[in-house]
Design a protein around this motif. Structure first.
Motif, PDB file in Angstrom:
ATOM      1  N   ILE A 112      -0.532  -4.983  11.361  1.00 17.70           N
ATOM      2  CA  ILE A 112      -0.704  -5.447   9.984  1.00 17.70           C
ATOM      3  C   ILE A 112      -0.064  -4.473   9.015  1.00 17.70           C
ATOM      4  O   ILE A 112       0.615  -4.866   8.057  1.00 17.70           O
ATOM      5  N   GLU A 113      -0.253  -3.191   9.279  1.00 17.86           N
ATOM      6  CA  GLU A 113       0.362  -2.189   8.390  1.00 17.86           C
ATOM      7  C   GLU A 113       1.880  -2.280   8.435  1.00 17.86           C
ATOM      8  O   GLU A 113       2.554  -2.093   7.414  1.00 17.86           O
ATOM      9  N   ALA A 114       2.427  -2.589   9.597  1.00 18.29           N
ATOM     10  CA  ALA A 114       3.878  -2.715   9.706  1.00 18.29           C
ATOM     11  C   ALA A 114       4.399  -3.865   8.852  1.00 18.29           C
ATOM     12  O   ALA A 114       5.518  -3.798   8.327  1.00 18.29           O
ATOM     13  N   HIS A 115       3.589  -4.908   8.698  1.00 23.02           N
ATOM     14  CA  HIS A 115       4.050  -6.078   7.959  1.00 23.02           C
ATOM     15  C   HIS A 115       3.796  -5.980   6.460  1.00 23.02           C
ATOM     16  O   HIS A 115       4.582  -6.520   5.668  1.00 23.02           O
ATOM     17  N   ILE A 116       2.702  -5.354   6.043  1.00 21.14           N
ATOM     18  CA  ILE A 116       2.399  -5.329   4.607  1.00 21.14           C
ATOM     19  C   ILE A 116       2.386  -3.917   4.038  1.00 21.14           C
ATOM     20  O   ILE A 116       2.231  -3.742   2.829  1.00 21.14           O
ATOM     21  N   GLY A 117       2.540  -2.894   4.915  1.00 18.89           N
ATOM     22  CA  GLY A 117       2.440  -1.505   4.459  1.00 18.89           C
ATOM     23  C   GLY A 117       3.467  -1.136   3.402  1.00 18.89           C
ATOM     24  O   GLY A 117       3.181  -0.348   2.493  1.00 18.89           O
ATOM     25  N   ARG A 118       4.676  -1.685   3.490  1.00 27.17           N
ATOM     26  CA  ARG A 118       5.727  -1.333   2.528  1.00 27.17           C
ATOM     27  C   ARG A 118       5.321  -1.737   1.119  1.00 27.17           C
ATOM     28  O   ARG A 118       5.493  -0.987   0.153  1.00 27.17           O
ATOM     29  N   ASP A 119       4.762  -2.960   0.996  1.00 22.09           N
ATOM     30  CA  ASP A 119       4.312  -3.403  -0.325  1.00 22.09           C
ATOM     31  C   ASP A 119       3.132  -2.566  -0.805  1.00 22.09           C
ATOM     32  O   ASP A 119       3.001  -2.297  -2.016  1.00 22.09           O
ATOM     33  N   LEU A 120       2.272  -2.153   0.113  1.00 19.20           N
ATOM     34  CA  LEU A 120       1.134  -1.330  -0.291  1.00 19.20           C
ATOM     35  C   LEU A 120       1.588   0.028  -0.822  1.00 19.20           C
ATOM     36  O   LEU A 120       0.929   0.607  -1.697  1.00 19.20           O
ATOM     37  N   GLN A 121       2.679   0.552  -0.294  1.00 16.66           N
ATOM     38  CA  GLN A 121       3.191   1.840  -0.799  1.00 16.66           C
ATOM     39  C   GLN A 121       3.703   1.704  -2.227  1.00 16.66           C
ATOM     40  O   GLN A 121       3.655   2.668  -2.997  1.00 16.66           O
ATOM     41  N   PHE A 122       4.174   0.516  -2.578  1.00 16.00           N
ATOM     42  CA  PHE A 122       4.570   0.292  -3.976  1.00 16.00           C
ATOM     43  C   PHE A 122       3.352   0.372  -4.893  1.00 16.00           C
ATOM     44  O   PHE A 122       3.465   0.750  -6.063  1.00 16.00           O
ATOM     45  N   ILE A 123       2.167   0.009  -4.335  1.00 12.40           N
ATOM     46  CA  ILE A 123       0.951   0.153  -5.136  1.00 12.40           C
ATOM     47  C   ILE A 123       0.720   1.626  -5.469  1.00 12.40           C
ATOM     48  O   ILE A 123       0.331   1.977  -6.598  1.00 12.40           O
ATOM     49  N   ARG A 124       0.957   2.498  -4.493  1.00  7.45           N
ATOM     50  CA  ARG A 124       0.820   3.938  -4.755  1.00  7.45           C
ATOM     51  C   ARG A 124       1.788   4.394  -5.842  1.00  7.45           C
ATOM     52  O   ARG A 124       1.413   5.165  -6.747  1.00  7.45           O
ATOM     53  N   ILE A 125       3.025   3.931  -5.737  1.00  7.40           N
ATOM     54  CA  ILE A 125       4.028   4.314  -6.738  1.00  7.40           C
ATOM     55  C   ILE A 125       3.619   3.787  -8.111  1.00  7.40           C
ATOM     56  O   ILE A 125       3.682   4.513  -9.132  1.00  7.40           O
ATOM     57  N   ASN A 126       3.194   2.514  -8.138  1.00  8.96           N
ATOM     58  CA  ASN A 126       2.768   1.943  -9.408  1.00  8.96           C
ATOM     59  C   ASN A 126       1.557   2.684  -9.968  1.00  8.96           C
ATOM     60  O   ASN A 126       1.448   2.892 -11.191  1.00  8.96           O
ATOM     61  N   GLY A 127       0.637   3.060  -9.057  1.00 12.93           N
ATOM     62  CA  GLY A 127      -0.535   3.800  -9.512  1.00 12.93           C
ATOM     63  C   GLY A 127      -0.152   5.120 -10.146  1.00 12.93           C
ATOM     64  O   GLY A 127      -0.755   5.543 -11.140  1.00 12.93           O
ATOM     65  N   THR A 128       0.831   5.787  -9.577  1.00 16.74           N
ATOM     66  CA  THR A 128       1.298   7.059 -10.148  1.00 16.74           C
ATOM     67  C   THR A 128       1.874   6.852 -11.538  1.00 16.74           C
ATOM     68  O   THR A 128       1.553   7.585 -12.508  1.00 16.74           O
ATOM     69  N   VAL A 129       2.746   5.852 -11.664  1.00 15.36           N
ATOM     70  CA  VAL A 129       3.416   5.600 -12.946  1.00 15.36           C
ATOM     71  C   VAL A 129       2.414   5.129 -13.999  1.00 15.36           C
ATOM     72  O   VAL A 129       2.383   5.637 -15.135  1.00 15.36           O
TER      73      VAL A 129
END
Length: 446
Positions: free
Chosen positions: A411-428
């Motif tokens: 599951i992480e392999a399929h949706i993990g990339r989009d979840l990392q954008f959440i981290r980036i968005n959270g930072t910004v």
């Protein structure tokens, strides 16, 4: 900070770069394609973590500048960087908690997918059952598809009709090949015998004979018998006379026996000749009367009907008759297989023509379309409402059979990339929010 299960040798590999699928219970497998996606996830993790480190560095520098007496901008930058770190850390925790325990700590409500996998499968099954496997949803979907018109247009195409005919012929040949001749012969023989035993044949034969006599259909049989009897008497006159003489008493003179034999033969020949040549011969009328009475007896006389039933049972019980019944299947099977294999056979040509005719009617007849779609809707609604529990349990049982770690990684392999954008968005977003709050506070305080 990041605990990446994808580091090192991937699941089901012999070493870096040699990725092989490793099956897990329930038919679930972590594949080479999944590993490729996980590499993309790791790249996004590096980017998100790098942004966090950059914000932390900016905070350190801005705080140092502020402490060194630099006025103005360091406070704004430090506030933005501080809020950005908070947002990045919060989102990192939230994303990581889906798949594993952050920093390996047994924090409650973390590693949600591995620990709650079975509950998630049950919830998914219930969601599908409630929102997809309902009679109304299925009916509306099938109605919107317009299956009748589409199927009709498709079948009306000669190429498609040929394809369906070929597939049906293949299926028919396969079914006939799988069936054991001995089993089918036994079933056919038993069915025919049982049906014949259960049905009384006397009345049916009587009605048929009555119609034949009424229509005069039996007269051609009588004509044939008379012709054959006449021809036989002509060819075998000596045999007839010898038979008559052989039956005479021993005390009569031989010349008398001979004369009697000749006389009997001539009278017999005359009688048969007259029957052959005279449609109104009294003997023919007697035959008509006999057949008419016999037909009536077959329908109404209990004794005659009982005799016919006994004769039927005797005939069906003979081994020769049972062999004929059993061998009928072999002949029918060979005939069907030959017709199915021959593209130009009457069977396949008729099937093709019937399919095209059905397609043309379906494409143009709205009433027929409505009937077909109604049948499909009823059938589909019955299946989903009757077997909803079994269908949803397939989802929950399948998920329950998956390995927890492998499920989390997949599951992480399929949706993990989009979840990392959440981290980036959270930072910004955190940095912008911190800057806005600091700016408002500074303005109100100043």
């Amino acid at each position: 900070m990041e605990q990446d299960a994808g580091q090192g040798t991937a699941p089901g590999t012999d070493g870096p770069g040699d990725v092989r699928p490793r099956p897990t219970p329930g038919g679930f497998a972590y594949t080479a394609a999944d590993e490729e996606k996980r590499r993309g996830v790791r790249r996004m993790k590096t980017t998100a973590t790098g942004l966090l480190l950059l914000v932390a560095l900016v905070y350190v520098l801005a705080t140092w500048a502020k402490n060194e007496g630099v006025g103005g901008w360091p406070g704004y930058v430090a506030a933005a960087a501080e809020a950005g770190m908070v947002g990045a850390l919060a989102d990192w925790f939230a994303v990581t908690a889906l798949f594993r325990r952050p920093l390996g700590l047994p924090i409650p409500h973390t590693a949600i997918i591995p620990t709650k996998k079975d509950q998630l499968g049950e919830s998914l099954g219930s969601f599908v059952g409630e929102n997809f496997l309902s009679g109304d949803v299925v009916r509306d979907r099938i109605h919107a598809l317009g299956v009748g018109a589409r199927l009709g247009t498709w079948l009306a195409d000669p190429a498609h009709a040929d394809r369906v005919t070929a597939e049906l012929a293949t299926a028919l040949r396969g079914a006939l090949t799988v069936l054991r001749d001995s089993d089918v012969q036994a079933v056919v023989g038993e069915a025919i015998t049982r049906r014949a035993d259960a049905a009384e044949v006397g009345p049916g034969i009587g009605k048929m004979l009555e119609r034949i006599v009424a229509d005069g259909g039996h007269r051609r049989v009588v004509d044939l018998v008379c012709v054959r009897a006449h021809d036989w008497l002509v060819l075998h006159g000596d045999s007839v006379m010898d038979a008559v003489q052989g039956g005479a008493p021993g005390w009569t003179p031989r010349f008398v026996d001979k004369r009697v034999g000749e006389r009997v033969y001539k009278e017999l020949l005359r009688f048969v000749t007259e029957m052959r040549d005279m449609p109104g011969h009294p003997a023919r009328g007697s035959i008509d009367t006999f057949l008419t009475d016999f037909a009536a007896d077959l329908q109404t006389d209990s004794d005659t009907r009982a005799r016919v039933e006994r004769l039927k049972s005797e005939i069906l019980g003979r081994g020769e008759v049972q062999d004929v019944i059993a061998s009928a299947w072999s002949s029918v099977r060979s005939m069907i297989i030959a017709a199915a294999e021959d593209e130009r056979s009457e069977l396949r040509m008729r099937a093709r023509a019937s399919l095209m005719s059905l397609g043309a009617r379906l494409a143009s007849d709205e009433r027929l379309q409505g009937k077909l779609e109604g049948w499909l809707e009823d059938a589909a609604a019955y299946v989903v409402t009757t077997y909803r529990t079994e269908i949803t349990s397939l989802i929950s049982d399948t998920v329950a059979g998956w390995d927890a770690d492998q499920t989390s990684k997949k599951i992480e392999a399929h949706i993990g990339r989009d979840l990392q954008f959440i981290r980036i968005n959270g930072t910004v977003v955190g940095a912008l929010a911190g800057l806005a709050i600091y700016s408002v506070s500074h303005a109100l305080g100043g």
